[in-house]
Design a protein around this motif. Structure first.
Motif, PDB file in Angstrom:
ATOM      1  N   TRP A  33      40.049  48.472  22.167  1.00  0.00           N
ATOM      2  CA  TRP A  33      39.025  48.598  23.214  1.00  0.00           C
ATOM      3  C   TRP A  33      39.748  48.536  24.564  1.00  0.00           C
ATOM      4  O   TRP A  33      40.854  48.026  24.677  1.00  0.00           O
ATOM      5  N   ASN A  34      39.098  49.091  25.597  1.00  0.00           N
ATOM      6  CA  ASN A  34      39.804  49.398  26.837  1.00  0.00           C
ATOM      7  C   ASN A  34      40.376  48.207  27.585  1.00  0.00           C
ATOM      8  O   ASN A  34      41.494  48.265  28.098  1.00  0.00           O
ATOM      9  N   SER A  35      39.618  47.114  27.705  1.00  0.00           N
ATOM     10  CA  SER A  35      40.157  45.972  28.441  1.00  0.00           C
ATOM     11  C   SER A  35      41.392  45.414  27.749  1.00  0.00           C
ATOM     12  O   SER A  35      42.371  45.039  28.410  1.00  0.00           O
ATOM     13  N   LEU A  38      44.430  47.744  28.205  1.00  0.00           N
ATOM     14  CA  LEU A  38      44.916  47.621  29.579  1.00  0.00           C
ATOM     15  C   LEU A  38      45.798  46.385  29.722  1.00  0.00           C
ATOM     16  O   LEU A  38      46.928  46.462  30.228  1.00  0.00           O
ATOM     17  N   THR A 211      32.694  45.306  31.161  1.00  0.00           N
ATOM     18  CA  THR A 211      32.459  46.666  30.673  1.00  0.00           C
ATOM     19  C   THR A 211      32.494  47.633  31.849  1.00  0.00           C
ATOM     20  O   THR A 211      32.242  47.249  32.992  1.00  0.00           O
ATOM     21  N   ALA A 212      32.750  48.894  31.527  1.00  0.00           N
ATOM     22  CA  ALA A 212      32.727  49.932  32.562  1.00  0.00           C
ATOM     23  C   ALA A 212      31.337  50.064  33.167  1.00  0.00           C
ATOM     24  O   ALA A 212      31.185  50.317  34.365  1.00  0.00           O
ATOM     25  N   MET A 284      37.951  43.207  36.138  1.00  0.00           N
ATOM     26  CA  MET A 284      38.049  43.978  34.898  1.00  0.00           C
ATOM     27  C   MET A 284      36.936  45.020  34.821  1.00  0.00           C
ATOM     28  O   MET A 284      37.168  46.155  34.375  1.00  0.00           O
ATOM     29  N   ASN A 285      35.726  44.677  35.234  1.00  0.00           N
ATOM     30  CA  ASN A 285      34.639  45.668  35.270  1.00  0.00           C
ATOM     31  C   ASN A 285      35.054  46.883  36.092  1.00  0.00           C
ATOM     32  O   ASN A 285      34.838  48.032  35.694  1.00  0.00           O
ATOM     33  N   LEU A 288      37.756  48.937  34.310  1.00  0.00           N
ATOM     34  CA  LEU A 288      37.209  49.699  33.184  1.00  0.00           C
ATOM     35  C   LEU A 288      36.414  50.901  33.673  1.00  0.00           C
ATOM     36  O   LEU A 288      36.456  51.980  33.060  1.00  0.00           O
ATOM     37  N   MET A 291      38.997  53.450  34.593  1.00  0.00           N
ATOM     38  CA  MET A 291      39.541  54.074  33.384  1.00  0.00           C
ATOM     39  C   MET A 291      38.609  55.159  32.865  1.00  0.00           C
ATOM     40  O   MET A 291      39.046  56.255  32.502  1.00  0.00           O
ATOM     41  N   GLU A 292      37.316  54.854  32.846  1.00  0.00           N
ATOM     42  CA  GLU A 292      36.351  55.816  32.323  1.00  0.00           C
ATOM     43  C   GLU A 292      36.251  57.042  33.234  1.00  0.00           C
ATOM     44  O   GLU A 292      36.249  58.179  32.765  1.00  0.00           O
TER      45      GLU A 292
END
Length: 332
Positions: A33-35, A38, A211-212, A284-285, A288, A291-292
């Motif tokens: 998962w993305n976090s 990273l 989350t994104a 982090m939000n 993310l 990233m998206e």
């Protein structure tokens, strides 16, 4: 004098060599998962270039990685571990001297709750409370039944569906006219927030951070007025067989960096870094969401973070280590 200087140089060189050898080859779990990917890539870059480690990413996932670290001593590092998911096994591994909690990946822990869009709260501050939401239930239009109001819950089969359902009952949202709406999938849940935001429509439901989605869309966590009752949450709200749920806010979910004991003992300098390195949910939000928006993988996102946020990561390392990392970034 020359002999003394030469001897000092040899000792300094030997000291550096021993440090590098002690760190040696390091395997880092690259969770899916993305976090987590990273953070894994940030750790790889800093351990490689700042501490002289031979750091390598290996595929990871919560259960298999945790079990492998306890039973086989590999990989060396799991940078982002939601430890409640296998707390008993991890705690036993710590007791047996196989693994160690190095520090918190997310300084505030994982965050869950019931949310409404910020633009709604700006118009009516009472909507930041569960009583305000219930009093204005008609704002939250049901997609199929005009006589009911919509609460977006977790997709069927997800663990959070249990807790969201119990809290729905504990808060007596059905008496206020709300109905549980299954979004069908994680994409359906996030898509419902995006759709509401684009139209500035009412939305009320469960979500989590980091989350994104919460990086892109400003949401306000609804206050139940109950505080956090961890025992109630553990014994009942998160338990499928709970028969008499009581209101409680979601407690933070511990998100730890877990390492093997052998790595902790052989690489104390790297361990010091891992004990300090931590991200806030807000940061982090935002990462993310970036990233998206940029369709970035973990490696690209880590380079972006390191280049754009020296004020954050330089606080995790010594000035000498920071200089090494900055030189490596400049050479990319």
């Amino acid at each position: 004098m020359r002999k003394i200087l030469a001897a000092s140089l040899v000792l300094a060189t030997a000291s550096f060599t021993v440090s590098a050898e002690e760190c040696g080859k390091v395997t880092i779990a690259d969770m899916n998962w993305n976090s987590a990917t990273l953070i894994a890539n940030v750790d790889r870059f800093i351990l490689d270039h700042g501490y002289g480690c031979d750091a390598e990413l290996v595929p990871g996932d919560t259960m298999p990685t945790g079990s492998s670290m306890v039973e086989k001593g590999q990989p060396d590092i799991a940078p982002e571990f939601w430890s409640n998911s296998m707390k008993a096994a991890l705690d036993k591994g710590v007791e047996e001297g196989r693994i160690r909690y190095a520090g918190s990946s997310l300084s505030e822990g994982g965050e869950e709750g019931f949310w409404v869009p910020e633009y709604m709260v700006k118009k009516d501050p009472t909507l930041a409370t569960i009583e305000g939401v219930k009093a204005n239930a008609k704002l939250f239009e049901h997609p199929e039944d005009p006589d009911k109001s919509a609460f977006m819950t977790c997709p069927a089969g997800w663990n959070c569906q249990i807790s969201a359902g119990h809290l729905f009952n504990a808060l007596e949202l059905d008496k206020a006219g709300f109905d549980l709406i299954d979004p069908g999938s994680g994409a359906g849940l996030s898509g419902s927030i995006a759709k509401a935001y684009e139209r500035e429509e009412a939305w009320f439901g469960y979500y989590w951070a980091p989350t994104a989605v919460l990086g892109k869309y400003k949401m306000v966590k609804v206050d139940f007025g109950s505080g956090i009752d961890e025992k109630q949450f553990t014994d009942c709200i998160s338990n499928e067989d709970c028969l008499d749920p009581k209101p409680t806010m979601y407690p933070p979910s511990p998100v730890d960096t877990v390492v093997t004991e052998t790595f902790a003992k052989r690489a104390p300098a790297a361990m010091e870094y891992l004990s300090i390195r931590s991200f806030t949910n807000a940061k982090m939000n935002a990462l993310l969401a970036w990233m998206e928006d940029n369709q970035a993988d973990g490696e690209f996102a880590a380079e972006h973070f390191l280049n754009e946020n020296p004020d954050i990561w330089m606080a995790w390392v010594s000035p000498e280590t920071a200089d090494k990392v900055k030189k490596a970034l400049a050479a990319l």
